[in-house]
Design a protein around this motif. Structure first.
Motif, short mmCIF file in Angstrom:
data_model
loop_
_atom_site.label_atom_id
_atom_site.label_comp_id
_atom_site.label_asym_id
_atom_site.label_seq_id
_atom_site.Cartn_x
_atom_site.Cartn_y
_atom_site.Cartn_z
N LEU A 74 0.82 -1.21 0.00
CA LEU A 74 0.00 0.00 0.00
C LEU A 74 0.85 1.26 0.00
O LEU A 74 0.48 2.27 -0.61
N THR A 75 2.00 1.22 0.67
CA THR A 75 2.91 2.38 0.61
C THR A 75 3.32 2.63 -0.82
O THR A 75 3.31 3.78 -1.30
N TYR A 76 3.65 1.57 -1.53
CA TYR A 76 4.01 1.70 -2.95
C TYR A 76 2.83 2.23 -3.76
O TYR A 76 2.98 3.15 -4.57
N LEU A 77 1.63 1.69 -3.53
CA LEU A 77 0.46 2.08 -4.30
C LEU A 77 0.11 3.56 -4.06
O LEU A 77 -0.27 4.27 -4.99
N PHE A 80 8.42 11.55 -11.09
CA PHE A 80 8.94 10.33 -10.46
C PHE A 80 10.36 10.07 -10.93
O PHE A 80 10.64 10.08 -12.13
N THR A 81 11.28 9.85 -9.96
CA THR A 81 12.67 9.51 -10.29
C THR A 81 13.11 8.35 -9.40
O THR A 81 13.10 8.46 -8.17
N LEU A 82 13.51 7.25 -10.01
CA LEU A 82 14.01 6.10 -9.25
C LEU A 82 15.44 6.39 -8.81
O LEU A 82 16.30 6.75 -9.62
N LEU A 83 15.71 6.22 -7.50
CA LEU A 83 17.04 6.45 -6.95
C LEU A 83 17.78 5.15 -6.66
O LEU A 83 19.01 5.10 -6.73
N HIS A 84 17.02 4.11 -6.30
CA HIS A 84 17.66 2.84 -5.97
C HIS A 84 16.63 1.71 -6.02
O HIS A 84 15.48 1.90 -5.63
N GLU A 85 17.06 0.56 -6.49
CA GLU A 85 16.23 -0.66 -6.45
C GLU A 85 17.13 -1.87 -6.41
O GLU A 85 18.00 -2.05 -7.26
N SER A 86 16.93 -2.70 -5.39
CA SER A 86 17.73 -3.92 -5.28
C SER A 86 16.96 -4.96 -4.48
O SER A 86 16.86 -4.86 -3.25
N GLU A 87 16.38 -5.93 -5.19
CA GLU A 87 15.71 -7.08 -4.58
C GLU A 87 14.73 -6.70 -3.48
O GLU A 87 14.71 -7.29 -2.41
N GLY A 88 13.91 -5.69 -3.72
CA GLY A 88 12.88 -5.32 -2.77
C GLY A 88 13.14 -4.07 -1.97
O GLY A 88 12.24 -3.55 -1.31
N PHE A 89 14.38 -3.58 -2.00
CA PHE A 89 14.69 -2.31 -1.33
C PHE A 89 14.66 -1.21 -2.40
O PHE A 89 15.52 -1.16 -3.28
N THR A 90 13.65 -0.35 -2.30
CA THR A 90 13.40 0.64 -3.35
C THR A 90 13.31 2.03 -2.76
O THR A 90 12.64 2.25 -1.74
N VAL A 91 13.99 2.97 -3.39
CA VAL A 91 13.95 4.38 -2.97
C VAL A 91 13.71 5.22 -4.21
O VAL A 91 14.39 5.06 -5.22
N PHE A 92 12.73 6.12 -4.13
CA PHE A 92 12.46 7.00 -5.28
C PHE A 92 12.10 8.40 -4.81
O PHE A 92 11.77 8.62 -3.64
N SER A 100 9.83 14.96 -2.08
CA SER A 100 9.60 13.86 -1.14
C SER A 100 10.45 12.66 -1.55
O SER A 100 10.65 12.42 -2.75
N ILE A 101 10.93 11.94 -0.57
CA ILE A 101 11.70 10.72 -0.80
C ILE A 101 10.94 9.56 -0.16
O ILE A 101 10.59 9.62 1.03
N VAL A 102 10.67 8.53 -0.94
CA VAL A 102 9.97 7.35 -0.43
C VAL A 102 10.93 6.17 -0.41
O VAL A 102 11.58 5.88 -1.42
N ALA A 103 11.05 5.54 0.75
CA ALA A 103 11.92 4.37 0.90
C ALA A 103 11.08 3.18 1.36
O ALA A 103 10.37 3.28 2.36
N ILE A 104 11.14 2.08 0.61
CA ILE A 104 10.39 0.88 0.94
C ILE A 104 11.36 -0.29 1.05
O ILE A 104 12.01 -0.66 0.07
N ASN A 105 11.46 -0.86 2.24
CA ASN A 105 12.36 -1.99 2.45
C ASN A 105 11.55 -3.27 2.52
O ASN A 105 11.21 -3.76 3.60
N ASN A 106 11.22 -3.81 1.38
CA ASN A 106 10.49 -5.07 1.32
C ASN A 106 11.48 -6.23 1.23
O ASN A 106 11.49 -7.00 0.28
N THR A 107 12.34 -6.31 2.24
CA THR A 107 13.34 -7.38 2.29
C THR A 107 13.31 -8.02 3.67
O THR A 107 12.61 -7.56 4.58
#
Length: 313
Positions: A135-138, A197-209, A218-225
């Protein structure tokens, strides 16, 4: 038009709009807007092809359902440590395809599919963290989030009609409260609701944009690991000499002497940061804290003195 006038309803969802004529849809929307210019019209297109869905933008419908991205979102968040490459690819494709990518309606659950909760449960995953990260991603990526009833309590359900179970209003409110936080973030921050929207990092579920609108970042960080993750953002990625204030957990990240921002997130957690000016020492807070400490020590002193007097008696 009669329903709008009589009930004050805010919008219509039109199902399967590809079954009717585009000219009729356009005249329908024009007529509805004459009655209420703020009225919201959502058009559902039964397609997973963004190019096909985008053809209906010319009808004037406010938003179209983005079924094309639903499957990848569900697959990315059904368990930890899953690459977000496909979901990010959907966002980039939408930006290239739609005239208004921030107005496309995106979803995880609907009345026509197996409940998302079924998928992590089948893998012995707790649905709570799965829903929070998804939901954070959505809510923070380009598009309008649509929440099917029951999603706010992680309702389970198989194929139709099992996915339309009775709502339970006596469940744990934790996920409901979290959705409230996400909703407030969208209301408060134009960058989240309609920014670039600008992607800053993505690695196996850890995503920052990064989301940007005018002067707001705004910076959104999602640690789905399954482990704690950290990332250093430089002045090339976000403005120097500022601080990032978290809206979900309330974290604070200040730029260091090298103008770097060091983000640290626990497993299966997410944060929405707002880039703001650095705050100096809060004198009001400091004075209040000092007065409380002085009062506490005064209480201890008086209590000790009174105890000595009683002993002397």
């Amino acid at each position: 038009k009669w329903w709008i006038t009589e009930t004050g309803v805010d919008g219509y969802r039109l199902e399967g709009i590809q079954l009717t004529d585009k000219d009729f849809l356009q005249s329908f929307v024009d007529s509805v807007k004459e009655t209420d210019n703020e009225f919201f019209v959502l058009g559902e297109v039964w397609s997973t092809d963004p190019q096909e869905i985008a053809k209906y933008e010319m009808t004037g419908i406010d938003s179209l359902t983005d079924y094309a991205s639903t499957s990848n979102i569900r697959e990315a968040f059904v368990k930890p440590d899953v690459s977000m490459t496909d979901t990010i690819g959907d966002i980039e494709n939408n930006i290239d395809t739609y005239e208004e990518p921030n107005m496309v309606t995106r979803l995880i659950d609907s009345k026509d599919m197996i409940r998302f909760t079924n998928q992590p449960v089948a893998l012995n995953e707790h649905p709570g963290p799965r829903w929070r990260t998804a939901l954070t991603y959505l809510f923070t990526t380009p598009g309008i989030p649509m929440l099917y009833y029951g999603s706010e309590i992680a309702l389970i359900g198989n194929e139709t009609p099992d996915n339309r179970r009775q709502m339970d209003f006596r469940t744990d409110p934790e996920l409901i409260e979290y959705i409230g936080q996400l909703t407030k973030a969208r209301e408060k921050l134009p960058s989240i609701a309609k920014g670039d929207f600008t992607l800053l990092h993505e690695s196996e579920g850890f995503t920052v944009f990064k989301r940007q609108f005018k002067e707001e970042t705004s910076i959104v960080a999602i640690n789905n690991t399954s482990g704690t993750k950290d990332l250093v953002l430089t002045g090339e990625e976000i403005e120097n000499d500022k601080e990032l204030r978290g809206l979900l957990a309330g974290g604070l990240v200040r730029s260091n002497d090298q103008n770097e921002y060091h983000l640290v997130l626990d497993r299966e957690e997410a944060e929405i940061y707002v880039l703001t000016e650095k705050q100096g020492f809060n004198f009001v807070y400091g004075a209040t804290l000092l007065s409380v400490l002085l009062a506490f020590f005064a209480f201890l002193f008086l209590a000790r003195r009174r105890g000595r007097n009683r002993t002397g008696e």
